[in-house]
Design a protein around this motif. Structure first.
Motif, mmCIF file in Angstrom:
data_model
loop_
_atom_site.group_PDB
_atom_site.id
_atom_site.type_symbol
_atom_site.label_atom_id
_atom_site.label_comp_id
_atom_site.label_asym_id
_atom_site.label_seq_id
_atom_site.Cartn_x
_atom_site.Cartn_y
_atom_site.Cartn_z
ATOM 1 N N THR A 286 0.823 -1.214 0.000
ATOM 2 C CA THR A 286 0.000 0.000 0.000
ATOM 3 C C THR A 286 0.851 1.255 0.000
ATOM 4 N N GLY A 287 2.166 1.073 -0.017
ATOM 5 C CA GLY A 287 3.090 2.202 -0.024
ATOM 6 C C GLY A 287 4.487 1.713 -0.325
ATOM 7 N N PRO A 288 5.445 2.627 -0.396
ATOM 8 C CA PRO A 288 6.812 2.250 -0.731
ATOM 9 C C PRO A 288 7.506 1.490 0.397
ATOM 10 N N ASN A 289 8.537 0.754 0.015
ATOM 11 C CA ASN A 289 9.426 0.041 0.949
ATOM 12 C C ASN A 289 8.725 -0.979 1.823
ATOM 13 N N GLN A 290 7.687 -1.613 1.300
ATOM 14 C CA GLN A 290 7.050 -2.724 1.992
ATOM 15 C C GLN A 290 7.487 -4.048 1.374
ATOM 16 N N LEU A 291 7.599 -4.066 0.058
ATOM 17 C CA LEU A 291 7.987 -5.279 -0.664
ATOM 18 C C LEU A 291 8.924 -4.900 -1.798
ATOM 19 N N TRP A 292 10.108 -5.483 -1.780
ATOM 20 C CA TRP A 292 11.059 -5.330 -2.876
ATOM 21 C C TRP A 292 11.157 -6.665 -3.596
ATOM 22 N N VAL A 293 11.178 -6.628 -4.900
ATOM 23 C CA VAL A 293 11.334 -7.840 -5.702
ATOM 24 C C VAL A 293 12.587 -7.692 -6.555
ATOM 25 N N HIS B 270 12.105 -10.044 -1.893
ATOM 26 C CA HIS B 270 11.713 -11.323 -2.483
ATOM 27 C C HIS B 270 12.479 -11.564 -3.763
ATOM 28 N N SER B 271 13.089 -12.724 -3.850
ATOM 29 C CA SER B 271 13.821 -13.104 -5.050
ATOM 30 C C SER B 271 13.553 -14.572 -5.327
#
Length: 117
Positions: free
Chosen positions: A37-44, A104-105
Motif C-alpha cells: 500500500t506504499g513504498p518500501n514494503q515489498l522489494w522484488v 523477495h527473489s
C-alpha cells in the motif's frame, strides 16, 4: 547482401542464469499474497544478462513492488553472490527501508532490515 536485402539469421547464445538443481533450502513464497500500500514494503529482484559483442554482463535489479521504481542494481562480469549482495546493499543504502520490508527473489525472502550494511 545489402543490395539484395539479405539478412543472415542471427544465432542467439543461450546462457543459463538459474540453477534449479541444488540442495539449498527453498523458502515459501510469502510475497504472493502481499499487496503493498506504499513504498518500501515489498522489494522484488531478479538477475538478467546483457549480451555484448565479445561477452556477457550480468545485471541484478531490485524494484519497489509498489512504485515499480528501481531501488538498487549492480552490474558484473560474473554471476555470483557478490552481484546480488551489491544490488541489495545499493538498495538499502539508497532507501533505508523500515523494519519489516520484505526482499523477495525467486523462492527466497530476506528481511531487509535485518541486514547490517
Amino acid at each position: 547482401m545489402r543490395q539484395h536485402d539479405l539478412h543472415p539469421k542471427v544465432r542467439r547464445r543461450f546462457v543459463a542464469t538459474t540453477d534449479s538443481n541444488h540442495d539449498s533450502p527453498i523458502f515459501p513464497n510469502v510475497a504472493k499474497d502481499i499487496v503493498p500500500t506504499g513504498p518500501n514494503q515489498l522489494w522484488v529482484s531478479d538477475i538478467t544478462y546483457v549480451a555484448l559483442p565479445t561477452r556477457f554482463i550480468y545485471v541484478a535489479v531490485i524494484l519497489d513492488a509498489w512504485s515499480r521504481l528501481i531501488v538498487g542494481y549492480a552490474v558484473s562480469r560474473s554471476i555470483d553472490a557478490r552481484l546480488t549482495v551489491a544490488a541489495l546493499k545499493a538498495a538499502i543504502g539508497r532507501r533505508r527501508p523500515p523494519p519489516g520490508c520484505i526482499h523477495h527473489s525467486d523462492s527466497q525472502k530476506i528481511i531487509a532490515s535485518s541486514w547490517a550494511v
